[in-house]
Design an enzyme around this catalytic site. Structure first.
Site, short mmCIF file in Angstrom:
data_model
loop_
_atom_site.label_atom_id
_atom_site.label_comp_id
_atom_site.label_asym_id
_atom_site.label_seq_id
_atom_site.Cartn_x
_atom_site.Cartn_y
_atom_site.Cartn_z
N CYS A 277 -1.86 2.91 1.61
CA CYS A 277 -1.28 4.20 1.22
C CYS A 277 -0.68 5.00 2.37
O CYS A 277 0.51 5.26 2.39
CB CYS A 277 -2.34 5.05 0.53
SG CYS A 277 -2.96 4.29 -0.97
N1 LIG Z 1 -5.65 0.62 -2.92
C1 LIG Z 1 -5.80 1.92 -2.93
O1 LIG Z 1 -6.75 2.43 -2.38
C2 LIG Z 1 -4.82 2.84 -3.63
C3 LIG Z 1 -5.16 4.18 -3.76
C4 LIG Z 1 -4.29 5.04 -4.41
C5 LIG Z 1 -3.10 4.55 -4.90
N2 LIG Z 1 -2.76 3.24 -4.77
C6 LIG Z 1 -1.50 2.81 -5.35
O2 LIG Z 1 -1.77 2.04 -6.52
C7 LIG Z 1 -0.81 1.01 -6.66
C8 LIG Z 1 -1.51 -0.34 -6.74
O3 LIG Z 1 -2.21 -0.56 -5.52
P1 LIG Z 1 -3.38 -1.61 -5.38
O4 LIG Z 1 -4.05 -1.31 -4.10
O5 LIG Z 1 -4.21 -1.67 -6.62
O6 LIG Z 1 -2.55 -2.98 -5.26
P2 LIG Z 1 -3.10 -4.48 -5.39
O7 LIG Z 1 -2.14 -5.34 -4.64
O8 LIG Z 1 -4.55 -4.53 -5.07
O9 LIG Z 1 -2.97 -4.77 -6.94
C9 LIG Z 1 -1.78 -4.87 -7.62
C10 LIG Z 1 -1.91 -5.96 -8.65
O10 LIG Z 1 -0.71 -5.96 -9.41
C11 LIG Z 1 -0.40 -7.31 -9.72
N3 LIG Z 1 1.01 -7.37 -10.06
C12 LIG Z 1 2.09 -7.38 -9.26
N4 LIG Z 1 3.22 -7.43 -9.99
C13 LIG Z 1 2.84 -7.47 -11.29
C14 LIG Z 1 3.53 -7.54 -12.51
N5 LIG Z 1 4.86 -7.61 -12.57
N6 LIG Z 1 2.79 -7.55 -13.65
C15 LIG Z 1 1.45 -7.51 -13.61
N7 LIG Z 1 0.74 -7.44 -12.47
C16 LIG Z 1 1.42 -7.43 -11.34
C17 LIG Z 1 -0.79 -8.07 -8.47
O11 LIG Z 1 -0.97 -9.44 -8.72
C18 LIG Z 1 -2.08 -7.35 -8.08
O12 LIG Z 1 -3.21 -7.96 -8.68
C19 LIG Z 1 0.14 1.16 -5.47
O13 LIG Z 1 1.21 1.97 -5.85
C20 LIG Z 1 -0.70 1.90 -4.46
O14 LIG Z 1 0.09 2.64 -3.56
C21 LIG Z 1 -3.61 2.36 -4.15
#
Ligand SMILES: NC(=O)c1ccc[n+]([C@@H]2O[C@H](COP(=O)([O-])OP(=O)(O)OC[C@H]3O[C@@H](n4cnc5c(N)ncnc54)[C@H](O)[C@@H]3O)[C@@H](O)[C@H]2O)c1
Length: 443
Positions: A277
């Site tokens: 992030c």
């Molecule tokens: N990790 C954190 O702490 C956090 C905190 C706040 C916000 N976010 C935001 O949340 C969002 C997701 O982050 P994350 O950390 O969970 O990412 P991540 O990479 O852990 O998970 C994303 C998932 O989405 C899947 N994916 C990708 N393309 C896809 C599609 N077309 N259809 C279905 N699934 C698909 C991936 O395989 C993966 O499992 C981002 O925008 C991030 O900035 C993350």
């Protein structure tokens, strides 16, 4: 669309979560825990298989939790997007990274929307949770979803509610962190508030999609800028022979007007920014602001300071080795902690990666230890191909320098200092160590 409110109330509504990663999986658990039927969608067949088998792939989410979810008939995971038709609400939690040119990369989101569009049906609620710039839900997501002939506000509901997950933080869970919600229209806002309200302790309803999108960016910009500030103070005070960590601890005792540890508003210096992030999200605003002819100067400056931190640490290491008559070329350096923050297994954007690459480029013989990351996974921009070196008295004694990059709580810092010739501490992890302080260099 009142039907949806009733279905939420009665826990009849089926919640679909697209993207079962660090954000999606805890969210799925939260809705499951509140009595909803939850369907998790992901393009990663291995993740789906693990979930179906009742296994977790995220360290701080125990497999027991997933196994428990799988025991009943209220949770399943799938790669089959046609099953989106079974859901009443679809929450999108896919990655929103930057491109190599450090511009927003919305390809995951666009692909997700394209996959969803043929299965979208009347009355469904779609909520974007991924962090992004103001205008994404309205101008990027909505047109793709509407491509099948259904219109937002008329046929389906559309909202934005930013994820605020803090992986590994035991003080907060998805359910206890207030949820900010903005809707495309009044009905959308209402439906999204009802859905989250059924599951999280507090919903903060805001006036538009864009306010909700900007809220998330503001939170992360605030962190990036404040971290840069304490990093700059570290450099300045360090040159003056003043310990910045001691200064911050003292300043943090002020009961007002300064960040406090108790409520997690305390910022500490480090070897650089990490995680999915803080190093990324602020630049989503930078990119959007350009459209309005504006420069985000605080963000750029914070980025500049924070990205210079690995160089500052490497310089401190070189000087400390030099003081001991040793060049960095050929020196054995053990980096402790690969994850971007303590006690998690996530090394995305971790400054440890940059440190390792910089030290390798200088000719150092670099190894790492991380109890949470046994071997380095292949990443989009990095492939370190390393395995965690088990810690022993001999391993530590063999090193010319031990570099503490992440302050995992599993480490026994007094023991580490006792066995090592030189410890570069970027996290003030050795603050309580009393023996062998002459071997510690803070950086
Ligand atoms: N990790 C954190 O702490 C956090 C905190 C706040 C916000 N976010 C935001 O949340 C969002 C997701 O982050 P994350 O950390 O969970 O990412 P991540 O990479 O852990 O998970 C994303 C998932 O989405 C899947 N994916 C990708 N393309 C896809 C599609 N077309 N259809 C279905 N699934 C698909 C991936 O395989 C993966 O499992 C981002 O925008 C991030 O900035 C993350």
């Amino acid at each position: 669309m009142n039907d949806l409110a009733d279905r939420i109330e009665d826990r009849d509504a089926v919640v679909g979560i697209v993207g079962m990663g660090y954000v999606g999986l805890p969210l799925a658990h939260a809705f499951w825990e509140c009595g909803f039927r939850v369907l998790g969608f992901d393009i990663d067949a291995e993740k789906v298989e693990a979930l179906q088998d009742g296994r977790s792939y995220i360290k701080h989410i125990p497999s027991d939790q997933v196994a428990e979810m799988r025991r009943g008939d209220r949770f399943a995971a799938t790669t089959d997007f046609s099953r989106l038709g079974e859901t009443d609400a679809i929450l999108i939690c896919v990655p929103t990274p930057l491109t190599e040119m450090r511009e927003p990369d919305l390809t995951f989101l666009q692909r997700t929307a394209e996959q969803m569009q043929p299965h979208l049906r009347q009355g469904q609620l779609v909520v974007l949770e991924s962090t992004t710039y103001p205008g994404t839900t309205r101008d990027v997501l909505r047109p793709i979803l509407e491509g099948g002939g259904l219109a937002a506000g008329e046929d389906f509901l559309l909202a934005f509610s930013p994820e605020r997950e803090d992986p590994g933080n035991p003080d907060f869970t998805t359910r206890t962190i207030p949820k900010v919600v903005g809707g495309f229209d009044e009905a959308s806002r209402h439906a999204a508030c009802a859905l989250y309200g059924a599951c999280v302790e507090r919903v903060v309803s805001v006036g538009s999609l864009e306010v909700a999108e900007a809220t998330k960016l503001t939170e992360n910009i605030y962190r990036a800028v404040n971290i840069a500030l304490v990093n700059e103070l570290k450099v300045i005070y360090g040159r003056m022979g003043i310990d910045v960590w001691e200064v911050l601890e003292a300043a943090g005792t002020k009961p007002f007007g300064f960040g406090r540890k108790e409520n997690k508003t305390f910022f500490t210096p480090g070897p650089g920014l990490g995680g999915h992030c803080i190093p990324i999200d602020p630049f989503y605003l930078t990119w959007k602001a350009r459209e309005f002819g504006l420069a985000t100067r605080f963000i750029e400056l914070a980025g500049e300071i924070n990205t210079s931190m690995p160089d500052f640490v490497v310089q401190a290491l070189m000087v400390a080795l030099n003081d001991r008559g040793k060049a960095v070329r050929g020196a054995k350096v053990l980096v402790l902690g690969l994850a971007y923050k303590p006690d998690v297994d996530d090394m995305r954007e971790s400054p440890s990666i940059v440190l390792i690459e910089k030290l390798r480029a200088l000719g150092a013989d670099v190894a790492y230890n991380d109890p949470h990351i046994p071997r380095t996974p292949r990443q989009r921009e990095h492939d370190l191909r390393m395995e965690s070196l088990p810690l022993s008295e001999k391993t530590l004694a063999d090193q010319d320098a031990v570099l503490i990059a992440t302050s995992h709580s599993d480490y026994d810092y007094a023991w580490i200092v006792a066995q090592s010739r030189l410890v570069i501490d970027t996290r003030n992890a050795t603050a309580e160590v009393t023996e062998g302080r002459e071997r510690i260099v803070k950086a």
